[in-house]
Design a protein around this motif. Structure first.
Motif, PDB file in Angstrom:
ATOM      1  N   LEU A 244     -35.677  -7.310 -61.442  1.00  0.00           N
ATOM      2  CA  LEU A 244     -37.101  -7.551 -61.225  1.00  0.00           C
ATOM      3  C   LEU A 244     -37.703  -8.447 -62.300  1.00  0.00           C
ATOM      4  O   LEU A 244     -38.920  -8.689 -62.280  1.00  0.00           O
ATOM      5  CB  LEU A 244     -37.869  -6.219 -61.205  1.00  0.00           C
ATOM      6  CG  LEU A 244     -37.696  -5.331 -59.971  1.00  0.00           C
ATOM      7  CD1 LEU A 244     -38.498  -4.044 -60.154  1.00  0.00           C
ATOM      8  CD2 LEU A 244     -38.165  -6.046 -58.712  1.00  0.00           C
ATOM      9  N   ARG A 245     -36.908  -8.893 -63.217  1.00  0.00           N
ATOM     10  CA  ARG A 245     -37.437  -9.620 -64.369  1.00  0.00           C
ATOM     11  C   ARG A 245     -38.314 -10.818 -63.995  1.00  0.00           C
ATOM     12  O   ARG A 245     -39.432 -10.942 -64.517  1.00  0.00           O
ATOM     13  CB  ARG A 245     -36.285 -10.078 -65.271  1.00  0.00           C
ATOM     14  CG  ARG A 245     -36.761 -10.788 -66.523  1.00  0.00           C
ATOM     15  CD  ARG A 245     -35.599 -11.114 -67.428  1.00  0.00           C
ATOM     16  NE  ARG A 245     -34.642 -12.003 -66.777  1.00  0.00           N
ATOM     17  CZ  ARG A 245     -33.518 -12.428 -67.349  1.00  0.00           C
ATOM     18  NH1 ARG A 245     -33.216 -12.005 -68.559  1.00  0.00           N
ATOM     19  NH2 ARG A 245     -32.711 -13.240 -66.715  1.00  0.00           N
ATOM     20  N   PRO A 246     -37.898 -11.723 -63.107  1.00  0.00           N
ATOM     21  CA  PRO A 246     -38.799 -12.851 -62.775  1.00  0.00           C
ATOM     22  C   PRO A 246     -40.132 -12.399 -62.201  1.00  0.00           C
ATOM     23  O   PRO A 246     -41.179 -12.965 -62.529  1.00  0.00           O
ATOM     24  CB  PRO A 246     -37.979 -13.648 -61.742  1.00  0.00           C
ATOM     25  CG  PRO A 246     -36.569 -13.246 -61.961  1.00  0.00           C
ATOM     26  CD  PRO A 246     -36.616 -11.819 -62.389  1.00  0.00           C
ATOM     27  N   THR A 247     -40.086 -11.359 -61.365  1.00  0.00           N
ATOM     28  CA  THR A 247     -41.346 -10.866 -60.779  1.00  0.00           C
ATOM     29  C   THR A 247     -42.223 -10.214 -61.836  1.00  0.00           C
ATOM     30  O   THR A 247     -43.445 -10.403 -61.845  1.00  0.00           O
ATOM     31  CB  THR A 247     -41.030  -9.863 -59.655  1.00  0.00           C
ATOM     32  OG1 THR A 247     -40.181 -10.491 -58.703  1.00  0.00           O
ATOM     33  CG2 THR A 247     -42.292  -9.404 -58.968  1.00  0.00           C
ATOM     34  N   LEU A 248     -41.614  -9.441 -62.724  1.00  0.00           N
ATOM     35  CA  LEU A 248     -42.394  -8.794 -63.780  1.00  0.00           C
ATOM     36  C   LEU A 248     -43.025  -9.833 -64.703  1.00  0.00           C
ATOM     37  O   LEU A 248     -44.169  -9.671 -65.146  1.00  0.00           O
ATOM     38  CB  LEU A 248     -41.501  -7.837 -64.574  1.00  0.00           C
ATOM     39  CG  LEU A 248     -40.991  -6.615 -63.805  1.00  0.00           C
ATOM     40  CD1 LEU A 248     -40.080  -5.776 -64.688  1.00  0.00           C
ATOM     41  CD2 LEU A 248     -42.154  -5.780 -63.292  1.00  0.00           C
ATOM     42  N   ILE A 249     -42.294 -10.888 -64.985  1.00  0.00           N
ATOM     43  CA  ILE A 249     -42.858 -11.954 -65.830  1.00  0.00           C
ATOM     44  C   ILE A 249     -44.060 -12.587 -65.135  1.00  0.00           C
ATOM     45  O   ILE A 249     -45.105 -12.830 -65.748  1.00  0.00           O
ATOM     46  CB  ILE A 249     -41.772 -13.010 -66.135  1.00  0.00           C
ATOM     47  CG1 ILE A 249     -40.711 -12.402 -67.065  1.00  0.00           C
ATOM     48  CG2 ILE A 249     -42.386 -14.243 -66.756  1.00  0.00           C
ATOM     49  CD1 ILE A 249     -39.519 -13.299 -67.289  1.00  0.00           C
ATOM     50  N   PHE A 250     -43.926 -12.829 -63.838  1.00  0.00           N
ATOM     51  CA  PHE A 250     -45.047 -13.405 -63.086  1.00  0.00           C
ATOM     52  C   PHE A 250     -46.263 -12.478 -63.119  1.00  0.00           C
ATOM     53  O   PHE A 250     -47.396 -12.925 -63.359  1.00  0.00           O
ATOM     54  CB  PHE A 250     -44.605 -13.647 -61.639  1.00  0.00           C
ATOM     55  CG  PHE A 250     -45.726 -14.004 -60.712  1.00  0.00           C
ATOM     56  CD1 PHE A 250     -46.260 -15.282 -60.698  1.00  0.00           C
ATOM     57  CD2 PHE A 250     -46.262 -13.051 -59.855  1.00  0.00           C
ATOM     58  CE1 PHE A 250     -47.317 -15.597 -59.847  1.00  0.00           C
ATOM     59  CE2 PHE A 250     -47.302 -13.362 -58.999  1.00  0.00           C
ATOM     60  CZ  PHE A 250     -47.833 -14.640 -58.991  1.00  0.00           C
ATOM     61  N   VAL A 251     -46.026 -11.184 -62.890  1.00  0.00           N
ATOM     62  CA  VAL A 251     -47.141 -10.228 -62.871  1.00  0.00           C
ATOM     63  C   VAL A 251     -47.798 -10.139 -64.248  1.00  0.00           C
ATOM     64  O   VAL A 251     -49.035 -10.121 -64.362  1.00  0.00           O
ATOM     65  CB  VAL A 251     -46.634  -8.845 -62.417  1.00  0.00           C
ATOM     66  CG1 VAL A 251     -47.718  -7.788 -62.602  1.00  0.00           C
ATOM     67  CG2 VAL A 251     -46.200  -8.891 -60.960  1.00  0.00           C
ATOM     68  N   VAL A 252     -46.981 -10.126 -65.291  1.00  0.00           N
ATOM     69  CA  VAL A 252     -47.541 -10.006 -66.648  1.00  0.00           C
ATOM     70  C   VAL A 252     -48.352 -11.248 -67.012  1.00  0.00           C
ATOM     71  O   VAL A 252     -49.457 -11.151 -67.570  1.00  0.00           O
ATOM     72  CB  VAL A 252     -46.398  -9.777 -67.662  1.00  0.00           C
ATOM     73  CG1 VAL A 252     -46.911  -9.941 -69.087  1.00  0.00           C
ATOM     74  CG2 VAL A 252     -45.821  -8.386 -67.481  1.00  0.00           C
ATOM     75  N   VAL A 253     -47.826 -12.421 -66.689  1.00  0.00           N
ATOM     76  CA  VAL A 253     -48.535 -13.659 -67.046  1.00  0.00           C
ATOM     77  C   VAL A 253     -49.861 -13.772 -66.280  1.00  0.00           C
ATOM     78  O   VAL A 253     -50.911 -14.085 -66.856  1.00  0.00           O
ATOM     79  CB  VAL A 253     -47.641 -14.884 -66.772  1.00  0.00           C
ATOM     80  CG1 VAL A 253     -48.433 -16.172 -66.927  1.00  0.00           C
ATOM     81  CG2 VAL A 253     -46.459 -14.889 -67.724  1.00  0.00           C
ATOM     82  N   THR A 254     -49.825 -13.475 -64.977  1.00  0.00           N
ATOM     83  CA  THR A 254     -51.070 -13.549 -64.210  1.00  0.00           C
ATOM     84  C   THR A 254     -52.068 -12.472 -64.647  1.00  0.00           C
ATOM     85  O   THR A 254     -53.282 -12.722 -64.665  1.00  0.00           O
ATOM     86  CB  THR A 254     -50.779 -13.402 -62.709  1.00  0.00           C
ATOM     87  OG1 THR A 254     -50.011 -12.209 -62.480  1.00  0.00           O
ATOM     88  CG2 THR A 254     -50.033 -14.592 -62.174  1.00  0.00           C
ATOM     89  N   SER A 255     -51.558 -11.290 -65.001  1.00  0.00           N
ATOM     90  CA  SER A 255     -52.449 -10.244 -65.499  1.00  0.00           C
ATOM     91  C   SER A 255     -53.071 -10.644 -66.833  1.00  0.00           C
ATOM     92  O   SER A 255     -54.245 -10.336 -67.098  1.00  0.00           O
ATOM     93  CB  SER A 255     -51.686  -8.927 -65.656  1.00  0.00           C
ATOM     94  OG  SER A 255     -51.180  -8.486 -64.425  1.00  0.00           O
ATOM     95  N   THR A 256     -52.298 -11.323 -67.653  1.00  0.00           N
ATOM     96  CA  THR A 256     -52.833 -11.781 -68.945  1.00  0.00           C
ATOM     97  C   THR A 256     -53.948 -12.795 -68.739  1.00  0.00           C
ATOM     98  O   THR A 256     -55.016 -12.699 -69.362  1.00  0.00           O
ATOM     99  CB  THR A 256     -51.708 -12.411 -69.776  1.00  0.00           C
ATOM    100  OG1 THR A 256     -50.664 -11.445 -69.944  1.00  0.00           O
ATOM    101  CG2 THR A 256     -52.216 -12.856 -71.125  1.00  0.00           C
TER     102      THR A 256
END
Length: 334
Positions: A244-256
């Motif tokens: 899930l790493r690419p998806t988690l990175i996307f979610v974290v960056v957009t949440s930031t």
């Protein structure tokens, strides 16, 4: 002795090359031009297709960004006849402004209180939604309802729930023998209330993104792990989380990016919709302070400098989150 036979006629004969048409001009310059146009079409057409997006981005995204940087170098007051050039004075004043740093701490506090539990709950929710639930489609649609609802309506409802006098949250605390909390006047409690609004709205949305990525993981990987004796917990940390790493990175960056630009929730959390963020600016965010400087104090140069400092902070924190998420998500691969 081997004899090679060559069939020149009848069945099995090699097909004849097509007869050249009378108007065939394959050797003429006109066909070469056609080929050149075809090659040019293959090479240029993709850029033409995506060009409208970049043109639109340049007009409504890049130009305002650059123009804001230009305005930040002037003492630019709305309605003034002249805007004198002041260089980096707006930036130096901003870095010495205690209200700005107070707003920055408020923004980071609300961001941490909202983003960290939001990501954890979203992943857990995605795991539950990925199991064999009855009426799974209904559950999946249900978690998206807070995102579909009006943000203003949600903020007003939560403002009433966290009301210091008649709010249901305080009534619930009293049922358990706890003291009532003044959610608006106390700094950290006001951050918790605003973070709750953010989590309510975005957790289901992020859970569906994580769920989509989770369902794309091949089932045979889990079956092989199950044959090897890996438990569900081991499978989650060694298979699910790393993949899930690419998806988690996307979610974290957009949440930031979204979390550091929070505006509506603290704006409407104030009883009269004030931009002060409380009597002592206890929950005033940077964007709220920027709005107050630009459109209430009419100091557009100062607000522009604030926008650029916030832009740099967002880029820096998004980069740090990107590196941390990639490292944490890949730690279970071994």
């Amino acid at each position: 002795m081997t004899t090679e036979l060559t069939v020149t006629r009848g069945r099995g004969a090699e097909p004849r090359p097509p007869r050249r048409a009378d108007n065939d001009d394959s050797t003429s310059g006109k066909l070469s031009l056609r080929h050149r146009l075809a090659n040019l079409d293959v090479k240029v057409s993709p850029y033409i297709y995506i060009a409208p997006f970049f043109i639109l981005f340049a007009v409504v995204g890049l130009f305002p960004l650059l123009y804001t940087a230009y305005v930040s170098l002037f003492d630019w007051e709305l309605g003034a006849d002249e805007q004198p050039f002041v260089g980096i004075e707006n930036y130096t004043t901003l870095l010495a402004d205690s209200q700005f740093w107070n707003a920055m701490v408020n923004t980071l506090s609300i961001f941490v209180m909202s983003s960290v539990p939001q990501l954890v709950i979203a992943v857990m929710l995605a795991v539950l939604l990925n199991t064999a639930l009855r009426a799974r489609t209904g559950w999946r649609m249900g978690v998206l309802l807070p995102y579909v609802a009006s943000l203003v309506a949600l903020t007003i409802i939560f403002g009433d729930l966290f009301g210091p006098q008649y709010g249901l949250i305080n009534d619930g605390l009293e049922l358990f023998g706890l003291d009532r909390i003044d959610w608006q006047s106390e700094r950290w409690w006001s951050h918790a209330a605003i973070a709750t609004m953010v989590n309510w709205r975005w957790t289901g949305y992020n859970a569906l993104i994580v769920l989509a990525a989770m369902q794309a993981i091949p089932r045979d990987v889990y079956e092989a792990a199950w044959v090897d004796g890996a438990s569900k917990v081991r499978q989650f940390f060694s298979i699910t989380l790393p993949l899930l790493r690419p998806t988690l990175i996307f979610v974290v960056v957009t949440s930031t990016i979204g979390g550091l630009q929070i505006f509506t929730e603290p704006k409407l959390f104030a009883p009269a919709g004030s931009s002060n963020g409380g009597a002592t600016n206890q929950y005033q965010t940077v964007v709220l302070y920027m709005y107050q400087s630009g459109f209430q104090s009419f100091d557009l140069g100062y607000a522009s400098a604030m926008a650029w400092v916030l832009f740099v902070v967002i880029i820096a924190i998004a980069g740090i989150n990107f590196l941390l998420t990639r490292r944490l998500a890949s730690s279970g691969e071994a």
